[in-house]
Design an enzyme around this catalytic site. Structure first.
Site, PDB file in Angstrom:
ATOM      1  N   TYR A 114       0.967  -0.967   0.266  1.00 25.97           N
ATOM      2  CA  TYR A 114       0.183   0.102   0.461  1.00 25.97           C
ATOM      3  C   TYR A 114       0.691   1.337  -0.025  1.00 25.97           C
ATOM      4  CZ  TYR A 114      -4.359   2.323   1.768  1.00 25.97           C
ATOM      5  OH  TYR A 114      -4.926   3.685   2.002  1.00 25.97           O
ATOM      6  N   ARG A 123      -5.907  10.113 -10.987  1.00 26.97           N
ATOM      7  CA  ARG A 123      -5.385  10.700  -9.814  1.00 26.97           C
ATOM      8  C   ARG A 123      -4.861   9.923  -8.735  1.00 26.97           C
ATOM      9  NH1 ARG A 123      -5.898   9.898  -4.810  1.00 26.97           N
ATOM     10  NH2 ARG A 123      -7.182  11.116  -4.135  1.00 26.97           N
ATOM     11  N   LYS A 170      -5.712  -2.368  -2.910  1.00 21.13           N
ATOM     12  CA  LYS A 170      -6.837  -1.660  -1.849  1.00 21.13           C
ATOM     13  C   LYS A 170      -7.776  -2.552  -1.147  1.00 21.13           C
ATOM     14  CE  LYS A 170      -7.210   2.352  -1.073  1.00 21.13           C
ATOM     15  NZ  LYS A 170      -6.887   3.746   0.290  1.00 21.13           N
ATOM     16  N   GLU A 176     -12.163   4.735  -6.589  1.00 18.11           N
ATOM     17  CA  GLU A 176     -10.688   5.206  -6.422  1.00 18.11           C
ATOM     18  C   GLU A 176      -9.640   5.961  -7.034  1.00 18.11           C
ATOM     19  OE1 GLU A 176     -10.232   3.905  -2.434  1.00 18.11           O
ATOM     20  OE2 GLU A 176      -8.460   4.837  -2.428  1.00 18.11           O
ATOM     21  N   ASP A 177      -9.535   7.062  -6.590  1.00 21.77           N
ATOM     22  CA  ASP A 177      -8.481   7.761  -7.071  1.00 21.77           C
ATOM     23  C   ASP A 177      -8.547   8.130  -8.691  1.00 21.77           C
ATOM     24  OD1 ASP A 177      -6.855   7.436  -5.267  1.00 21.77           O
ATOM     25  OD2 ASP A 177      -5.549   6.661  -5.722  1.00 21.77           O
ATOM     26  N   ASP A 226     -14.039   6.140  -1.726  1.00 23.83           N
ATOM     27  CA  ASP A 226     -13.354   6.139  -0.841  1.00 23.83           C
ATOM     28  C   ASP A 226     -12.582   7.521  -0.734  1.00 23.83           C
ATOM     29  OD1 ASP A 226     -11.346   4.735   0.911  1.00 23.83           O
ATOM     30  OD2 ASP A 226     -10.058   3.946   0.203  1.00 23.83           O
ATOM     31  N   ASP A 227     -11.821   8.215  -1.035  1.00 23.54           N
ATOM     32  CA  ASP A 227     -10.876   9.199  -1.245  1.00 23.54           C
ATOM     33  C   ASP A 227     -12.132  10.574  -0.558  1.00 23.54           C
ATOM     34  OD1 ASP A 227      -9.181   8.516  -2.433  1.00 23.54           O
ATOM     35  OD2 ASP A 227     -10.398   8.198  -4.254  1.00 23.54           O
ATOM     36  N   ASN A 275      -0.729  11.286   0.183  1.00 23.05           N
ATOM     37  CA  ASN A 275       0.719  10.343  -0.135  1.00 23.05           C
ATOM     38  C   ASN A 275       0.934  10.496  -1.602  1.00 23.05           C
ATOM     39  OD1 ASN A 275      -0.370   9.100   2.486  1.00 23.05           O
ATOM     40  ND2 ASN A 275      -2.200   8.359   1.203  1.00 23.05           N
ATOM     41  N   ASN A 300      -4.943   6.892   7.691  1.00 20.27           N
ATOM     42  CA  ASN A 300      -5.406   6.803   6.376  1.00 20.27           C
ATOM     43  C   ASN A 300      -6.433   6.230   6.491  1.00 20.27           C
ATOM     44  OD1 ASN A 300      -5.204   4.840   4.379  1.00 20.27           O
ATOM     45  ND2 ASN A 300      -2.854   6.059   3.600  1.00 20.27           N
TER      46      ASN A 300
HETATM   47  N1  LIG Z   1      -4.398   9.573   3.545  1.00 17.59           N
HETATM   48  C1  LIG Z   1      -5.727   9.160   3.351  1.00 17.59           C
HETATM   49  O1  LIG Z   1      -6.408   8.738   3.408  1.00 17.59           O
HETATM   50  C2  LIG Z   1      -6.428   9.967   2.244  1.00 17.59           C
HETATM   51  C3  LIG Z   1      -4.975  10.835   1.502  1.00 17.59           C
HETATM   52  N2  LIG Z   1      -5.163  11.784   0.287  1.00 17.59           N
HETATM   53  C4  LIG Z   1      -4.381  11.880  -0.026  1.00 17.59           C
HETATM   54  O2  LIG Z   1      -4.941  13.554  -0.268  1.00 17.59           O
HETATM   55  C5  LIG Z   1      -4.169  14.009  -1.896  1.00 17.59           C
HETATM   56  C6  LIG Z   1      -5.007  15.117  -2.474  1.00 17.59           C
HETATM   57  O3  LIG Z   1      -6.194  13.982  -2.381  1.00 17.59           O
HETATM   58  P1  LIG Z   1      -7.786  14.803  -3.560  1.00 17.59           P
HETATM   59  O4  LIG Z   1      -8.284  15.715  -2.333  1.00 17.59           O
HETATM   60  O5  LIG Z   1      -8.761  13.503  -4.040  1.00 17.59           O
HETATM   61  O6  LIG Z   1      -7.077  15.856  -4.352  1.00 17.59           O
HETATM   62  P2  LIG Z   1      -7.742  17.393  -5.484  1.00 17.59           P
HETATM   63  O7  LIG Z   1      -6.882  16.888  -6.781  1.00 17.59           O
HETATM   64  O8  LIG Z   1      -9.092  16.345  -5.190  1.00 17.59           O
HETATM   65  O9  LIG Z   1      -7.802  18.139  -4.331  1.00 17.59           O
HETATM   66  C7  LIG Z   1      -6.261  18.704  -4.058  1.00 17.59           C
HETATM   67  C8  LIG Z   1      -6.424  20.464  -4.418  1.00 17.59           C
HETATM   68  O10 LIG Z   1      -5.686  20.833  -3.632  1.00 17.59           O
HETATM   69  C9  LIG Z   1      -5.434  22.132  -4.397  1.00 17.59           C
HETATM   70  N3  LIG Z   1      -3.557  21.979  -3.988  1.00 17.59           N
HETATM   71  C10 LIG Z   1      -2.855  21.843  -5.078  1.00 17.59           C
HETATM   72  N4  LIG Z   1      -1.669  22.642  -4.433  1.00 17.59           N
HETATM   73  C11 LIG Z   1      -2.009  23.657  -4.149  1.00 17.59           C
HETATM   74  C12 LIG Z   1      -0.816  24.140  -3.907  1.00 17.59           C
HETATM   75  N5  LIG Z   1       0.531  24.549  -3.888  1.00 17.59           N
HETATM   76  N6  LIG Z   1      -1.590  24.757  -2.873  1.00 17.59           N
HETATM   77  C13 LIG Z   1      -2.521  24.914  -1.852  1.00 17.59           C
HETATM   78  N7  LIG Z   1      -3.436  23.640  -3.161  1.00 17.59           N
HETATM   79  C14 LIG Z   1      -3.105  23.125  -3.529  1.00 17.59           C
HETATM   80  C15 LIG Z   1      -5.736  21.905  -5.202  1.00 17.59           C
HETATM   81  O11 LIG Z   1      -6.114  23.136  -5.458  1.00 17.59           O
HETATM   82  P3  LIG Z   1      -7.319  23.727  -7.027  1.00 17.59           P
HETATM   83  O12 LIG Z   1      -8.271  23.162  -6.375  1.00 17.59           O
HETATM   84  O13 LIG Z   1      -7.223  24.829  -6.864  1.00 17.59           O
HETATM   85  O14 LIG Z   1      -6.590  22.784  -8.189  1.00 17.59           O
HETATM   86  C16 LIG Z   1      -7.319  21.016  -4.906  1.00 17.59           C
HETATM   87  O15 LIG Z   1      -8.286  21.974  -3.988  1.00 17.59           O
HETATM   88  C17 LIG Z   1      -3.203  13.047  -2.238  1.00 17.59           C
HETATM   89  O16 LIG Z   1      -2.134  13.120  -2.372  1.00 17.59           O
HETATM   90  C18 LIG Z   1      -3.912  12.063  -2.140  1.00 17.59           C
HETATM   91  O17 LIG Z   1      -2.915  10.795  -2.658  1.00 17.59           O
HETATM   92  C19 LIG Z   1      -5.963  11.264  -0.520  1.00 17.59           C
HETATM   93  C20 LIG Z   1      -7.520  10.565  -0.494  1.00 17.59           C
HETATM   94  C21 LIG Z   1      -7.152   9.251   0.937  1.00 17.59           C
HETATM   95  C1  LIG Z   2      -5.337   7.233   1.182  1.00 12.48           C
HETATM   96  C2  LIG Z   2      -6.218   7.323   0.001  1.00 12.48           C
HETATM   97  O1  LIG Z   2      -7.142   6.784  -0.890  1.00 12.48           O
HETATM   98  C3  LIG Z   2      -5.094   8.660  -1.177  1.00 12.48           C
HETATM   99  O2  LIG Z   2      -4.048   8.835  -1.397  1.00 12.48           O
HETATM  100  O3  LIG Z   2      -5.446   8.492  -2.340  1.00 12.48           O
HETATM  101 MG   LIG Z   3      -7.386   6.914  -2.320  1.00 14.02          MG
END
Ligand SMILES: NC(=O)C1=CN([C@@H]2O[C@H](COP(=O)(O)OP(=O)(O)OC[C@H]3O[C@@H](n4cnc5c(N)ncnc54)[C@H](OP(=O)(O)O)[C@@H]3O)[C@@H](O)[C@H]2O)C=CC1
Ligand SMILES: CC(=O)C(=O)O
Ligand SMILES: [Mg+2]
Length: 565
Positions: A133, A186, A204, A276-277, A299-300, A441, A485
């Site tokens: 993972y 993504r 997953k 997912e993603d 999931d996200d 991540n 996570n």
């Molecule tokens: N720990 C866990 O369980 C999980 C972790 N994640 C992690 O979270 C991260 C984001 O995922 P997700 O929400 O799906 O992605 P998205 O692409 O949906 O969202 C990313 C967001 O971050 C913003 N962003 C990007 N670059 C910057 C920056 N330099 N400064 C400020 N804001 C910024 C984007 O802005 P804009 O809208 O303006 O482009 C957007 O709003 C990934 O790394 C993923 O691995 C996700 C799900 C679960």
């Molecule tokens: C953990 C997870 O789902 C992600 O980083 O997208």
């Molecule tokens: Mg994910």
């Protein structure tokens, strides 16, 4: 392969031959009740059996089994227990210093001896989770074409448009209970990896089994390939996907619609589809479109929300107050950020009886253009609009921190090193115990490291991250960071849906999962500053979550009993 002629399907169950080998472990009987071609059933034996990962036990086949399954001479004489197999494999595994080699060793094992793969994963979960993972699965996806050996999961590309149902029927298992599907746009914080995102559904689903106890044969990893906009992959001769730019609009929607319909037609109303993603421009729409008619879960957006809310509920024991007493600031306003924000607002609304429009006001988000404020409302994507509060524009995170003065800072930006020293110091200047979650991540994309969070806050931060960090020594004291996570939630959550015969996912089920997880944090965990229980206990935790989720499904009446299902 031995073909057995049987006068009717009943005989198949009575003799227990459907699985090829008597299922002494009772782990996987998902195929037992599936219909086979009338009157015949093929039973793997001999050489074929040793190459069938679902039933192969290698040197653990005992004398009786070696006789019964024509294995004499095909194995050396020694009989080895599963425990000894595990000991040897873990010893060999630990010789690999490069994480990707460890990943490949685990995938090879999964392809060779599935029982042993899960035994290893279950018994050594804290050591192996970072391999199968995050973070290693991220690197594996980036290099998936180069390390590709045997295909895992089901690839549904634009070439299969119009034939998706036929493609599903090519999958060898019929009794599917959970599908994890990605379109690879993504992948973690690594962006568009196209078809190579397959590592994510595969990873997953291995957690669905190892952490949640769902049978491997009931799990189906799927990658939808509509192309990729990743130039590097398009120019990579080893790339395994369609070499074209991503299809969008009608072409994309039609393939997804065909997929979702075919899944329901083939596996019934109760099959769980976990998105997912996906990139956020598709993720929110797919969830909104199918959540009222299908058992779908993102999931996200939802799993992450549930795990973070659990951590926050637990953290109240350390920082004090109720959820309503806290102020939240997010870096990142996409799937994870707005998904978490919405569930926090909902929980506060449930607790205080204040309307959710009010409770949202204590939650602020920053995206790549700065703080989300009302003057930006017109140009915002729809999922950001509820968070556009009255405030002067603020460009930089550090200024937003100083202005808003949050008690909780959550990173969901996908961009590493964004919680700078100045940001963490600002948090520590007005909070006795600043709560800092760096969720992005893999590890290289974490908003800050555990060491940075503890050092810059002078040991006062309560910290958790999406990918694991080792304990940190600061000022003579050991600090153990938690892992925030969604792996804490989705295996138990999905299991709860499956065992209850759920047909829809509701927010109340996510809240039930959060409360169940928070309730698993012990005093011993709190004493170490942890807001999540250790993963070593995850199967019990998942079972507990599943029970609470199933109870909520029944309470809400969102299930189909077997009589009708
Ligand atoms: N720990 C866990 O369980 C999980 C972790 N994640 C992690 O979270 C991260 C984001 O995922 P997700 O929400 O799906 O992605 P998205 O692409 O949906 O969202 C990313 C967001 O971050 C913003 N962003 C990007 N670059 C910057 C920056 N330099 N400064 C400020 N804001 C910024 C984007 O802005 P804009 O809208 O303006 O482009 C957007 O709003 C990934 O790394 C993923 O691995 C996700 C799900 C679960
Ligand atoms: C953990 C997870 O789902 C992600 O980083 O997208
Ligand atoms: Mg994910």
């Amino acid at each position: 392969m031995e073909t057995v002629m049987i006068n009717g399907g009943d005989e198949v169950y009575r003799n227990g031959v459907a699985g090829g080998v008597e299922d002494v472990y009772g782990e996987d009987g998902a195929t037992e009740d599936q219909l086979v071609t009338p009157w015949t059933v093929s039973v793997a034996s001999g050489y074929t059996l040793l190459r069938d990962p679902h039933h192969n036990k290698g040197l653990a086949f005992n004398e009786k089994e070696r006789d019964a399954h024509y294995l004499r001479g095909l194995l050396p004489p020694s009989i080895v227990t599963q425990e000894l197999q595990e000991k040897k494999l873990m010893h060999n595994f630990r010789q690999y210093q490069v994480p990707l080699q460890r990943y490949m060793a685990m995938m090879d094992l999964q392809e060779r001896n599935e029982r042993l793969f899960y035994k290893l994963l279950i018994d050594n979960v804290e050591e192996l989770l970072p391999v199968v993972y995050t973070p290693t699965v991220g690197e594996a996806c980036q290099k998936y074409g180069s390390i590709f050996r045997r295909p895992q999961g089901l690839y549904i590309s634009l070439k299969e448009k119009g034939k998706v149902l036929e493609v599903l029927k090519n999958w060898p298992e019929r009794s599917i209970q959970v599908i994890v599907v990605t379109d690879g746009e993504r992948i973690l914080g690594l962006g568009d990896l196209g078809c190579q995102g397959m590592g994510i559904p595969v990873g997953k689903l291995s957690l669905y089994t190892a952490l949640g106890g769902v049978r491997p044969s009931a799990c189906l990893p799927v990658t939808i390939d509509v192309g990729t906009n990743n130039e590097k992959l398009l120019n990579d001769e080893f790339y395994i996907g369609l070499k074209q730019k991503r299809a969008t609009g009608q072409e994309y929607n039609e393939l997804m619609e065909e997929f979702i319909s075919a899944v329901k037609q083939n596996y019934g109303e109760k099959v769980l589809v976990q998105f997912e993603d996906f990139a956020n421009h598709n993720a929110f729409e797919l969830l909104a479109k199918y959540s009222q008619t299908h058992l779908v879960f993102n999931d996200d957006i939802q799993g992450t929300a549930s795990v973070v809310l659990a951590g926050l509920l637990a953290a109240l024991k350390l920082v004090g107050g109720t959820l309503a007493d806290h102020k939240f600031l997010f870096l990142g306003a996409g799937e994870a950020g707005t998904g978490i924000a919405e569930l926090i607002a909902l929980e506060i609304s449930r607790q205080t009886k204040a309307p959710v429009e009010e409770t949202r006001k204590q939650i602020w988000l920053v995206d790549s253009k700065g703080l989300i404020v009302s003057s930006r409302k017109e140009s915002l994507q729809h999922f950001k609009k509820p968070w556009a509060h009255e405030h002067e524009p603020v460009k930089e995170l550090v200024d937003a921190v100083k202005e808003i003065k949050p008690t909780v800072l959550i990173g969901t930006s996908g961009v590493g090193k964004t919680f700078t020293k100045e940001v963490v110091e600002a948090m520590a200047s007005f909070n006795e115990k600043p709560l800092i979650l760096s969720l992005s991540n893999p590890t290289s994309h974490s908003e800050c490291t555990a060491e940075e969070a503890y050092t810059w806050s002078e040991g006062r931060a309560i910290f958790a991250s999406g990918s694991p960090f080792d304990p940190v020594m600061y000022d003579g004291k050991v600090f153990v960071p938690g892992q925030a996570n969604n792996a804490y939630i989705f295996p138990g959550f999905g299991l709860g849906l499956i065992i209850s015969g759920a047909i829809r996912v509701r927010d109340d089920m996510l809240l039930a999962a959060s409360e169940a997880l928070a309730a698993q944090v012990t005093q011993e965990n709190y004493d170490k500053g942890l807001i999540y229980p250790p993963f070593s206990n995850i199967r019990k935790i998942s079972a507990h979550i599943a029970a609470k989720v199933a109870a909520k499904v029944y309470e809400l009446g969102e299930y189909l009993s077997d009589v009708f299902g």
